[in-house]
Design an enzyme around this catalytic site. Structure first.
Site, PDB file in Angstrom:
ATOM      1  N   ASN A  90       0.848  -1.194   0.000  1.00 16.53           N
ATOM      2  CA  ASN A  90       0.000   0.000   0.000  1.00 16.53           C
ATOM      3  C   ASN A  90       0.882   1.243   0.000  1.00 16.53           C
ATOM      4  OD1 ASN A  90      -2.486  -1.426   0.153  1.00 16.53           O
ATOM      5  ND2 ASN A  90      -2.066  -1.831   2.307  1.00 16.53           N
ATOM      6  N   HIS A 103       6.887  -1.477   3.225  1.00 13.76           N
ATOM      7  CA  HIS A 103       6.697  -2.886   3.560  1.00 13.76           C
ATOM      8  C   HIS A 103       5.840  -3.568   2.510  1.00 13.76           C
ATOM      9  CE1 HIS A 103       3.342  -0.655   5.340  1.00 13.76           C
ATOM     10  NE2 HIS A 103       2.607  -1.742   5.126  1.00 13.76           N
TER      11      HIS A 103
HETATM   12  P1  5GP Z   1      -0.453  -0.860   5.584  1.00 12.94           P
HETATM   13  O1  5GP Z   1      -1.907  -0.484   5.538  1.00 12.94           O
HETATM   14  O2  5GP Z   1       0.400   0.279   6.061  1.00 12.94           O
HETATM   15  O3  5GP Z   1       0.007  -1.452   4.285  1.00 12.94           O
HETATM   16  O4  5GP Z   1      -0.365  -2.049   6.594  1.00 12.94           O
HETATM   17  C1  5GP Z   1       0.168  -1.966   7.876  1.00 12.94           C
HETATM   18  C2  5GP Z   1      -0.058  -3.290   8.536  1.00 12.94           C
HETATM   19  O5  5GP Z   1       0.669  -3.305   9.756  1.00 12.94           O
HETATM   20  C3  5GP Z   1      -1.504  -3.602   8.877  1.00 12.94           C
HETATM   21  O6  5GP Z   1      -1.906  -4.797   8.219  1.00 12.94           O
HETATM   22  C4  5GP Z   1      -1.511  -3.760  10.409  1.00 12.94           C
HETATM   23  O7  5GP Z   1      -2.349  -4.789  10.858  1.00 12.94           O
HETATM   24  C5  5GP Z   1      -0.056  -4.030  10.718  1.00 12.94           C
HETATM   25  N1  5GP Z   1       0.367  -3.544  12.024  1.00 12.94           N
HETATM   26  C6  5GP Z   1       0.093  -2.338  12.581  1.00 12.94           C
HETATM   27  N2  5GP Z   1       0.674  -2.231  13.795  1.00 12.94           N
HETATM   28  C7  5GP Z   1       1.341  -3.399  14.000  1.00 12.94           C
HETATM   29  C8  5GP Z   1       2.142  -3.887  15.084  1.00 12.94           C
HETATM   30  O8  5GP Z   1       2.356  -3.235  16.098  1.00 12.94           O
HETATM   31  N3  5GP Z   1       2.651  -5.131  14.941  1.00 12.94           N
HETATM   32  C9  5GP Z   1       2.444  -5.901  13.830  1.00 12.94           C
HETATM   33  N4  5GP Z   1       3.001  -7.096  13.798  1.00 12.94           N
HETATM   34  N5  5GP Z   1       1.692  -5.466  12.790  1.00 12.94           N
HETATM   35  C10 5GP Z   1       1.148  -4.228  12.878  1.00 12.94           C
END
Ligand code: 5GP
Length: 112
Positions: A90, A103
């Site tokens: 994303n 990521h």
């Molecule tokens: P994005 O929307 O930025 O692509 O995804 C971020 C991801 O990070 C989400 O799927 C969310 O569940 C995950 N996430 C957010 N905070 C944490 C955390 O503290 N630990 C882990 N393992 N995942 C997290």
């Protein structure tokens, strides 16, 4: 511009825990805290890049290659390279990017 005020920076610095799967010089991989599929894993860069564009523009060719090779290796470790998987990144507000540290999500373990 990379902002250190994000949760993945704190995971990288071991300030908060994560269920780590694999780690090398360029990347760290751990389970997503809110899995959307049976297997939902994140691979983050060790370099400080806020999103995909930042990574591609500013990482070395070796780092880019090693990062994607790591994503593939993690898929192998999870055994989803045998059954199939999806990789997602994303980028920016319309995508719903929540964490501003580059990521990739690996999703699999079931029919998507
Ligand atoms: P994005 O929307 O930025 O692509 O995804 C971020 C991801 O990070 C989400 O799927 C969310 O569940 C995950 N996430 C957010 N905070 C944490 C955390 O503290 N630990 C882990 N393992 N995942 C997290």
């Amino acid at each position: 511009m990379y902002n250190k005020e994000n949760i993945f920076y704190r995971i990288l610095k071991s300030e908060i825990p994560a269920k780590i799967i694999y780690e090398n010089d360029v990347a760290l991989s751990f389970y997503d805290i809110r899995p959307l599929k049976k297997i939902h894993v994140l691979v983050i860069t060790k370099g400080l890049y806020s999103n995909f564009g930042d990574f591609v523009a500013n990482a070395s060719i070796q780092e880019v290659k090693d990062f994607w090779a790591t994503v593939s290796k993690v898929a192998d470790l999870l055994e989803v390279s045998r059954t199939g998987y999806r990789i997602v990144s994303n980028n920016g507000p319309d995508s719903g990017q929540e964490v501003e540290h580059f990521h990739v999500h690996i999703l699999g373990g079931e029919k998507l």
